[in-house]
Design a protein around this motif. Structure first.
Motif, PDB file in Angstrom:
ATOM      1  N   ASP A  64     -24.650 -30.100 -42.598  1.00 46.44           N
ATOM      2  CA  ASP A  64     -24.092 -31.067 -43.552  1.00 46.44           C
ATOM      3  C   ASP A  64     -22.567 -30.996 -43.523  1.00 46.44           C
ATOM      4  N   ALA A  65     -22.042 -29.767 -43.525  1.00 48.55           N
ATOM      5  CA  ALA A  65     -20.591 -29.585 -43.497  1.00 48.55           C
ATOM      6  C   ALA A  65     -20.007 -30.060 -42.173  1.00 48.55           C
ATOM      7  N   VAL A  66     -20.671 -29.731 -41.062  1.00 44.14           N
ATOM      8  CA  VAL A  66     -20.182 -30.143 -39.745  1.00 44.14           C
ATOM      9  C   VAL A  66     -20.128 -31.665 -39.638  1.00 44.14           C
ATOM     10  N   GLY A  67     -21.192 -32.338 -40.070  1.00 44.78           N
ATOM     11  CA  GLY A  67     -21.222 -33.795 -40.020  1.00 44.78           C
ATOM     12  C   GLY A  67     -20.168 -34.421 -40.911  1.00 44.78           C
ATOM     13  N   GLY A  89     -14.506 -21.433 -40.582  1.00 43.20           N
ATOM     14  CA  GLY A  89     -14.253 -21.031 -39.204  1.00 43.20           C
ATOM     15  C   GLY A  89     -15.428 -21.333 -38.312  1.00 43.20           C
ATOM     16  N   MET A  90     -16.643 -21.075 -38.811  1.00 44.02           N
ATOM     17  CA  MET A  90     -17.830 -21.427 -38.033  1.00 44.02           C
ATOM     18  C   MET A  90     -17.900 -22.929 -37.811  1.00 44.02           C
ATOM     19  N   VAL A  91     -17.624 -23.713 -38.847  1.00 44.69           N
ATOM     20  CA  VAL A  91     -17.635 -25.169 -38.709  1.00 44.69           C
ATOM     21  C   VAL A  91     -16.628 -25.596 -37.637  1.00 44.69           C
ATOM     22  N   ALA A  92     -15.448 -24.981 -37.645  1.00 43.68           N
ATOM     23  CA  ALA A  92     -14.440 -25.292 -36.632  1.00 43.68           C
ATOM     24  C   ALA A  92     -14.965 -24.964 -35.234  1.00 43.68           C
ATOM     25  N   GLU A  93     -15.639 -23.836 -35.093  1.00 40.56           N
ATOM     26  CA  GLU A  93     -16.206 -23.454 -33.795  1.00 40.56           C
ATOM     27  C   GLU A  93     -17.259 -24.458 -33.334  1.00 40.56           C
ATOM     28  N   LYS A  94     -18.132 -24.860 -34.252  1.00 41.66           N
ATOM     29  CA  LYS A  94     -19.175 -25.808 -33.895  1.00 41.66           C
ATOM     30  C   LYS A  94     -18.583 -27.149 -33.468  1.00 41.66           C
ATOM     31  N   LEU A  95     -17.610 -27.622 -34.219  1.00 39.02           N
ATOM     32  CA  LEU A  95     -16.986 -28.905 -33.887  1.00 39.02           C
ATOM     33  C   LEU A  95     -16.317 -28.837 -32.516  1.00 39.02           C
ATOM     34  N   GLY A  97     -16.986 -26.836 -30.060  1.00 40.68           N
ATOM     35  CA  GLY A  97     -18.034 -26.734 -29.045  1.00 40.68           C
ATOM     36  C   GLY A  97     -18.678 -28.070 -28.730  1.00 40.68           C
ATOM     37  N   GLN A  98     -18.647 -28.965 -29.714  1.00 39.75           N
ATOM     38  CA  GLN A  98     -19.176 -30.317 -29.523  1.00 39.75           C
ATOM     39  C   GLN A  98     -18.142 -31.258 -28.925  1.00 39.75           C
ATOM     40  N   GLY A  99     -16.964 -30.739 -28.622  1.00 37.59           N
ATOM     41  CA  GLY A  99     -15.914 -31.566 -28.044  1.00 37.59           C
ATOM     42  C   GLY A  99     -15.080 -32.301 -29.061  1.00 37.59           C
ATOM     43  N   VAL A 100     -15.194 -31.913 -30.327  1.00 38.17           N
ATOM     44  CA  VAL A 100     -14.426 -32.555 -31.401  1.00 38.17           C
ATOM     45  C   VAL A 100     -13.165 -31.739 -31.645  1.00 38.17           C
ATOM     46  N   GLY A 101     -12.016 -32.384 -31.625  1.00 38.53           N
ATOM     47  CA  GLY A 101     -10.750 -31.701 -31.876  1.00 38.53           C
ATOM     48  C   GLY A 101     -10.055 -31.274 -30.601  1.00 38.53           C
ATOM     49  N   ASN A 183     -30.879 -15.613 -35.774  1.00 35.11           N
ATOM     50  CA  ASN A 183     -31.383 -15.066 -34.516  1.00 35.11           C
ATOM     51  C   ASN A 183     -32.903 -15.105 -34.417  1.00 35.11           C
ATOM     52  N   PHE A 184     -33.546 -15.594 -35.474  1.00 31.79           N
ATOM     53  CA  PHE A 184     -35.004 -15.750 -35.454  1.00 31.79           C
ATOM     54  C   PHE A 184     -35.409 -17.217 -35.455  1.00 31.79           C
ATOM     55  N   ALA A 185     -34.418 -18.113 -35.492  1.00 33.46           N
ATOM     56  CA  ALA A 185     -34.685 -19.552 -35.554  1.00 33.46           C
ATOM     57  C   ALA A 185     -34.202 -20.212 -34.261  1.00 33.46           C
ATOM     58  N   PRO A 186     -35.096 -20.735 -33.443  1.00 30.47           N
ATOM     59  CA  PRO A 186     -34.696 -21.324 -32.153  1.00 30.47           C
ATOM     60  C   PRO A 186     -33.661 -22.438 -32.269  1.00 30.47           C
ATOM     61  N   HIS A 187     -33.741 -23.209 -33.341  1.00 33.40           N
ATOM     62  CA  HIS A 187     -32.828 -24.339 -33.505  1.00 33.40           C
ATOM     63  C   HIS A 187     -31.894 -24.122 -34.698  1.00 33.40           C
ATOM     64  N   SER A 188     -31.427 -22.898 -34.858  1.00 35.00           N
ATOM     65  CA  SER A 188     -30.574 -22.555 -35.990  1.00 35.00           C
ATOM     66  C   SER A 188     -29.301 -23.394 -36.015  1.00 35.00           C
ATOM     67  N   GLU A 189     -28.911 -23.813 -37.207  1.00 37.93           N
ATOM     68  CA  GLU A 189     -27.662 -24.552 -37.370  1.00 37.93           C
ATOM     69  C   GLU A 189     -26.449 -23.651 -37.178  1.00 37.93           C
TER      70      GLU A 189
END
Length: 268
Positions: A64-67, A89-95, A97-101, A183-189
């Motif tokens: 939700d935060a990333v979007g 910081g995690m949100v920044a990393e995710k963005l 990694g998605q090519g945003v910024g 680490n136990f969720a294959p599609h973890s956010e």
């Protein structure tokens, strides 16, 4: 002809209001950048408003935060620099990694999927949210003592309490549950594309006395990027805790960030 100033998007973490970035905004504006610090989804505009309406941010997830921030960035005239603290910081990393910024700085970033280190101090810092499974869809507030342990532990009690009074707000507990099960969720956010070779440069910053995101966790996150051809660097601040973006030493951290950006050719 007007020259566009490089935008900078500041993203805060849990339990601190977006307004806590105000000194950074002023410093970056003086350095020639065009900085903004939007709150998380549904976050009230003021600390007082956030405290009065804790349910406004309840159940907000990592994605939700990333979007939310991706939409804000899409409306900017050019790709911004993204600077985040803690879960920001995690949100920044995710963005990134998605090519945003154009680049990102992740300060004491929440641990991403693949990080196995879980120091006792980190677990204790998260207990106010994780101790009750019903908190998953709720917002949680910290007491002064909990804030002092998790965020202000490297400060005097007086300075920690002053920061609590100025910036502490309720935060959604859901991101903490998502990280704890990552680490136990294959599609973890909490998953970040650490292998993207085409992303912009990334700087990770840690404080050696951080309880909420211990230095070991940030170093483990840094190692997740070892196979990436993109620029990834780590800077460590000795004796600093999770409050390093808001406490008396914030200017030193901001100065290092500005210096690093200049070294990457990302001047204002």
């Amino acid at each position: 002809m007007q020259i566009e100033r490089t935008p900078v998007v500041f993203i805060h973490g849990l339990w601190l209001h977006a307004a806590s970035w105000t000194p950074w905004l002023e410093m970056f504006r003086e350095a020639g950048y065009d900085p903004i610090a939007p709150g998380w989804p549904n976050e009230p505009d003021t600390v007082e408003g956030a405290r009065a309406n804790p349910d406004a941010v309840a159940n907000t997830s990592i994605d939700d935060a990333v979007g939310h921030y991706a939409k804000i960035i899409a409306e900017l005239p050019v790709a911004p620099i993204i600077i985040g603290h803690s879960f920001g910081g995690m949100v920044a990393e995710k963005l990134l990694g998605q090519g945003v910024g154009a680049a990102a700085v992740a300060i004491d970033p929440a641990q991403i999927k693949g990080v196995l280190a879980l120091p006792l101090a980190q677990l204790r810092s998260a207990l106010p949210a994780l101790k009750n499974p019903a908190n998953l869809h709720r917002s949680v507030s910290l007491t002064r003592d909990e804030f002092r342990y998790g965020i202000g532990n490297a400060l005097t009690p007086e300075e920690s309490d002053a920061l609590y009074d100025a910036w502490a707000i309720p935060a959604p507990a859901r991101p903490l549950f998502q990280v704890s099960a990552a680490n136990f969720a294959p599609h973890s956010e909490a998953r970040v594309d650490t292998g993207n070779p085409d992303r912009g440069p990334l700087l990770l910053i840690s404080g050696t006395n951080d309880h909420t995101v211990p230095d070991a966790s940030t170093r483990s996150s840094f190692r997740q990027y070892r196979d990436s051809a993109a620029v990834t660097e780590l800077r460590t601040f000795e004796g600093r805790g999770h409050s390093l973006t808001v406490d008396h030493g914030w200017r030193e951290v901001a100065g290092v960030v500005l210096e690093w950006l200049a070294g990457q050719g990302l001047r204002a």
